[in-house]
Design an enzyme around this catalytic site. Structure first.
Site: not given
Length: 455
Positions: A183, A264, A300
């Site tokens: 990311w 993560d 999300k």
């Protein structure tokens, strides 16, 4: 600026300006110079010249590689434009969505008439319990034994940044290992926290799959006691996850090297549609008795992008260790942001804590994950039907979550935008959450053209 002032007034203004801007005619410092030309006996003309700003040495920052895509998309006037850059869920009509269960939770909050008092540094207690239970399982022994230090933080980014500050302070000689690619914000976070990092192999461009042998070799070769940053599920940007057997092997190597696993977890429940399945990698490491860092986000899976709600969890070897770790995380959080916001925390606590709403949330997550799976399948079908070259596009189906790593290079990605008005990150990542079934064939045409006709 030029104006006519009396002599005493001009002197006063000149002195004031020099005081504000710094410097003057006699002190030798840059800042302010005053020129006075006599006009007549009662008035003068005063010209004030201000030197360059103190911020002259501050350069313009480059656009954010992810958020900058949305800015470019908004400026495009084409009816064909498609934003596949930012990882945000859209409906089949390509509109932002607020989950029904979130609306219910917010209505309940309004009905209760709760206040807006400050939260403690560690955040909302009911949220912290709910988020740890969701991550690890409510019956997990580490929770019952009090071995988990949990702090509510500012979504995934804030949680990672808080953990990075902890690493920098208490493990100053340690290095963080980051997947290649990863990311876009991971490196920024550790750079700003002054934590050194290096990359381990992850993506194999030849197979458009996982370079597991390279990954294992790099983690084995890293200095003992390194922190290994792992994506809990739905790896961003590739969408390629290790198999259950590969996770076991990774745990073996990390345990053997006395590394610290650092997960993560940004997509729990959103990748597969199952909260438990998407947390299985974390639970595997915890079950082995390893101490583990885990950053969580609810952007999300609950669609709480703007609420900035997440947590940092540290699973420790003993309750007294967890207490010490938590105390120092609070100490780091205090000068950073003092305490976290309450609105998103109460939404999560209400949804997870109410059996009816929790069930409704799981249904909505399954629907979101299912829509993305349908789009992924339609894109694959369109590519295979349209591309007569014989290229194998099956990697599209083997990836998981909201992203697909197309294998397109930067010039090919530029062609996607310049010719086809499809906005994406320059590493070839597209967000399938921003695609609908109606646009799959258009996207397939663009990918095929860019892949075959742009070097």
């Amino acid at each position: 600026m030029a104006s006519a002032l009396s002599a005493p007034a001009a002197s006063a203004v000149a002195a004031a300006r020099c005081k504000v801007f710094g410097g003057g005619r006699n002190d030798g410092r840059a800042g302010c110079r005053v020129g006075v030309a006599r006009k007549n006996t009662s008035h003068i003309t005063m010209a004030v010249a201000v030197d360059a700003s103190r911020f002259e040495g501050v350069p313009m920052a480059p656009p954010d590689p992810i958020l900058g895509v949305s800015e470019a998309f908004k400026a495009d006037t084409s009816d064909l434009k498609l934003n596949l850059g930012v990882g945000a869920y859209r409906t089949e009509e390509l509109q932002p969505a607020v989950l029904n269960v979130v609306k219910k939770a917010e209505k309940l909050m309004l009905e209760k008439g709760e206040n807006k008092e400050y939260l403690p540094i560690e955040g909302f207690a009911a949220f912290n319990k709910a988020t740890a239970d969701l991550l690890l399982g409510a019956d997990n022994p580490v929770i019952k034994q009090g071995r988990v230090a949990t702090l509510q933080s500012l979504s995934g980014t804030g949680s990672l940044r808080l953990a990075a500050a902890f690493i920098q302070r208490y493990f100053p000689d340690a290095k963080v290992l980051i997947s290649s690619p990863t990311w876009g914000n991971h490196k920024n976070i550790f750079n700003d926290a002054r934590v050194p990092w290096s990359e381990y192999r992850y993506y194999d461009p030849k197979t458009v799959g996982l370079d597991f042998e390279g990954m294992i070799a790099d983690i084995q070769a890293a200095p003992e006691g390194s922190f290994v940053l792992l994506h809990g599920c739905a790896h961003n940007p590739t969408g390629i996850d290790p198999t259950p057997e590969q996770w076991e092997k990774l745990a073996d190597v990390i345990e053997e090297k006395k590394h610290m696993p650092f997960f993560d977890v940004a997509y729990q429940g959103f990748a597969s549609g199952s909260l438990d399945e998407d947390a299985s990698s974390v639970r595997l490491f915890v079950k082995r008795g390893l101490e583990v860092f885990v950053a969580q986000s609810y952007s999300k899976n609950l669609g709480l992008y703007a609420e900035r709600i997440g947590a940092i969890n540290v699973i420790c070897s003993a309750p007294e260790v967890a207490d010490r770790v938590k105390s120092q995380l609070k100490r780091l959080a205090r000068p950073m942001y003092s305490n976290p916001p309450i609105h998103g925390a109460k939404i999560v606590a209400n949804v997870v804590g109410d059996p009816t709403m929790f069930g409704e949330w799981k249904e909505e997550m399954e629907q979101m994950a299912g829509r993305i799976k349908n789009v992924r399948q339609k894109l694959y079908d369109s590519l295979t039907a349209k591309d007569q070259s014989g290229k194998d596009w099956s990697f599209i189906l083997s990836q998981i979550g909201m992203f697909s790593f197309t294998g397109l290079n930067r010039p090919q990605s530029d062609n996607m935008t310049d010719k086809w008005h499809i906005y994406m990150t320059k590493d070839g990542r597209i967000s399938l959450a921003g695609l609908n079934l109606a646009k799959c064939e258009y996207l397939a045409d663009a990918i095929i053209d860019s892949f075959h006709n742009v070097n």
